[in-house]
Design an enzyme around this catalytic site. Structure first.
Site, PDB file in Angstrom:
ATOM      1  N   ASP A  13       0.827  -1.222   0.000  1.00 42.54           N
ATOM      2  CA  ASP A  13       0.000   0.000   0.000  1.00 42.54           C
ATOM      3  C   ASP A  13       0.850   1.257   0.000  1.00 42.54           C
ATOM      4  O   ASP A  13       0.421   2.308   0.486  1.00 42.54           O
ATOM      5  CB  ASP A  13      -0.955   0.019   1.208  1.00 42.54           C
ATOM      6  CG  ASP A  13      -1.779  -1.246   1.336  1.00 42.54           C
ATOM      7  OD1 ASP A  13      -2.395  -1.629   0.333  1.00 42.54           O
ATOM      8  OD2 ASP A  13      -1.778  -1.850   2.422  1.00 42.54           O
ATOM      9  N   LYS A  16       2.556   2.055  -5.118  1.00 43.32           N
ATOM     10  CA  LYS A  16       3.299   1.524  -6.266  1.00 43.32           C
ATOM     11  C   LYS A  16       2.585   1.794  -7.574  1.00 43.32           C
ATOM     12  O   LYS A  16       3.222   2.057  -8.598  1.00 43.32           O
ATOM     13  CB  LYS A  16       3.508   0.010  -6.103  1.00 43.32           C
ATOM     14  CG  LYS A  16       4.458  -0.364  -4.978  1.00 43.32           C
ATOM     15  CD  LYS A  16       4.688  -1.856  -4.907  1.00 43.32           C
ATOM     16  CE  LYS A  16       3.446  -2.626  -4.508  1.00 43.32           C
ATOM     17  NZ  LYS A  16       2.944  -2.314  -3.172  1.00 43.32           N
ATOM     18  N   GLY A  40      -3.831  -4.492  -4.782  1.00 42.59           N
ATOM     19  CA  GLY A  40      -4.723  -3.425  -5.213  1.00 42.59           C
ATOM     20  C   GLY A  40      -3.937  -2.183  -5.550  1.00 42.59           C
ATOM     21  O   GLY A  40      -3.254  -1.622  -4.693  1.00 42.59           O
ATOM     22  N   HIS A  41      -3.983  -1.755  -6.811  1.00 40.64           N
ATOM     23  CA  HIS A  41      -3.287  -0.546  -7.229  1.00 40.64           C
ATOM     24  C   HIS A  41      -4.323   0.474  -7.699  1.00 40.64           C
ATOM     25  O   HIS A  41      -5.125   0.191  -8.588  1.00 40.64           O
ATOM     26  CB  HIS A  41      -2.309  -0.846  -8.367  1.00 40.64           C
ATOM     27  CG  HIS A  41      -1.153  -1.690  -7.937  1.00 40.64           C
ATOM     28  ND1 HIS A  41      -0.323  -2.351  -8.813  1.00 40.64           N
ATOM     29  CD2 HIS A  41      -0.673  -1.977  -6.697  1.00 40.64           C
ATOM     30  CE1 HIS A  41       0.606  -3.009  -8.135  1.00 40.64           C
ATOM     31  NE2 HIS A  41       0.403  -2.798  -6.861  1.00 40.64           N
ATOM     32  N   GLN A 225       2.818  -6.947  -3.575  1.00 42.60           N
ATOM     33  CA  GLN A 225       2.857  -6.601  -2.153  1.00 42.60           C
ATOM     34  C   GLN A 225       4.191  -5.967  -1.748  1.00 42.60           C
ATOM     35  O   GLN A 225       5.098  -5.845  -2.554  1.00 42.60           O
ATOM     36  CB  GLN A 225       2.607  -7.852  -1.297  1.00 42.60           C
ATOM     37  CG  GLN A 225       1.211  -8.410  -1.389  1.00 42.60           C
ATOM     38  CD  GLN A 225       0.985  -9.251  -2.618  1.00 42.60           C
ATOM     39  OE1 GLN A 225       1.916  -9.777  -3.226  1.00 42.60           O
ATOM     40  NE2 GLN A 225      -0.254  -9.397  -3.010  1.00 42.60           N
TER      41      GLN A 225
END
Length: 431
Positions: A13, A16, A40-41, A225
């Site tokens: 988180d 990225k 999740g991006h 991650q």
């Protein structure tokens, strides 16, 4: 031409997605090398928000090739759904712009069912805090040599044999957890039905990337991650099920380690964590709440509230070492605007002993207390700053102190979710 690996250098988180998207303007190929759709991006481009899970962040920038490597575990149904959603937002996705490695293992419905059943059965204190999306069980099947891989979808006999081998393992597990046996025929039918939507993207990615390198094209390797969730070097057992650190970029797409020229570590200006596990600088007070509210700290995938704390320089120094980080991108600096005092963790105390790293044993990690250094904060806004001249003097001092403590230079500073609100110090793609 320089090739760049982007890795998260905390617990994920870190932002990225934005940095990969920003860097992708300088790249020809964007290759995702590990993880699953538990990542999740979130990208914000001209006010438009794109939320990606399985797709590489480069897909939203036209004219680039995006690659899903063999180090990823892929849920084919989720991918098809995600492609449809992104297309609705006006992004073109085709086999010319997206390729999937033929040897990529698939996440099947049985993996998610097993993942959720195990977490539900775990007693308090033994829960890992997974997303329940089947990532761990899919990686287990990969190393257990019972995966269904993308290439298997092209041959009915091979596909059936792969399923039978997987069920020899899964059905006994399911009985022990009180789950119904797998409906083999339905699983086979579902995979056969989805095959036509996945196979057009299948390609020998290792060969494509080798040829791209020979042609002098720039490759951007994207992880999912953060390094502190690495299966070997993270806060085990509260980790993900794959290697996250930069070395995985080579094996995760099928290129040699000499293909990597620069490693960019993404680092938040404070620290957050989702799920269970040790977190030495966690703040369970109004300061932690303020960081979470200002930073909009909710998981892109799960919506879970992130735990927040002060910047941990000892941990980031550790991850910079294990990933061979060349420079960092410091994100969310603007969240610290208005704090009178800022704290940075410079080490830990454990049983009266001072440590400058987090010990590997989980029991010892849980007993470490942070040693802080204090700095004055700043009252001015850093939101949208695009040069050093736009930053308050105290914010620059904060950045410089972080560089000293983590023993790694700052290459980029991000001051908002918007793509262009970025201060470039060193271009990772510079030859």
């Amino acid at each position: 031409m320089a090739n760049v690996v982007v890795v998260g250098a905390q617990w994920g988180d870190e932002g990225k997605g934005k940095i990969v998207d920003w860097l992708s303007e300088r790249a020809d190929v964007i290759a995702r090398f590990q993880g699953g759709h538990n990542a999740g991006h979130t990208l914000v481009i001209d006010g438009k928000v794109y939320k990606l899970n399985a797709l590489p962040s480069g897909v939203v920038r036209g004219g680039k090739l995006s690659v899903i490597g063999n180090g990823v575990v892929l849920d084919p149904w989720h991918l098809v759904s995600e492609i449809a959603k992104i297309r609705e937002q006006g992004v073109e996705i085709s086999p010319e712009t997206l390729m999937i490695a033929e040897n990529t293992p698939l996440i099947l419905p049985i993996h998610g069912e097993l993942d959720r059943a195990r977490e539900e059965a775990a007693s308090k204190g033994t829960k890992i805090g997974t997303t329940g999306r089947g990532i761990g069980p899919a990686y287990e099947d990969k190393v257990g040599r019972r995966s269904v891989r993308v290439a298997d979808l092209a041959d009915p006999a091979t596909l059936a044999a792969r399923i039978d081998r997987a069920l020899q393992h899964h059905d006994p597990l399911r009985r022990g957890l009180g789950i119904e046996p797998v409906d083999r025929e339905r699983l086979l039918a579902d995979l056969t039905a989805i095959a036509g939507e996945i196979l057009p993207y299948a390609a020998p990615v290792w060969k494509v990337l080798t040829e791209a390198r020979k042609a002098g094209k720039r490759i951007l390797f994207e992880g999912a991650q953060g390094a502190l969730l690495d299966i070997d070097f993270g806060t085990y057992p509260f980790v993900t099920s794959s290697n996250v650190i930069a070395g995985q970029a080579a094996t995760g797409v099928g290129v040699g380690p000499t293909s990597i020229d620069y490693v960019l570590g993404i680092v938040k200006a404070y620290t957050t964590r989702v799920g269970e596990g040790p977190f030495p600088t966690e703040l369970n007070d109004e300061v932690g709440q303020r960081l979470g509210e200002r930073g909009h700290e909710f998981g892109t995938v799960t919506g879970r509230k992130r735990r927040c704390g002060w910047f941990d320089a000892a941990l980031v120094r550790q991850t910079c070492a294990t990933s061979g980080v060349s420079g960092i991108s410091l994100t969310k600096l603007d969240v610290l605007d208005g704090f009178d005092v800022l704290k940075i963790c410079v080490g830990y105390e454990l049983d009266g002993q001072r440590l400058d790293y987090l010990p590997i044993a989980s029991e010892s990690q849980a007993r470490c207390t942070p040693v802080y250094e204090e700095m004055d904060g700043w009252s001015e806004s850093t939101v949208g700053a695009r040069s050093w001249a736009d930053l308050p003097a105290q914010a620059i001092k904060y950045i410089r102190r972080i560089e000293e403590l983590i023993q790694c230079p700052v290459a980029l500073v991000s001051t908002s979710p918007e793509r262009e609100d970025t201060i470039l110090v060193t271009d990772p793609f510079a030859d």
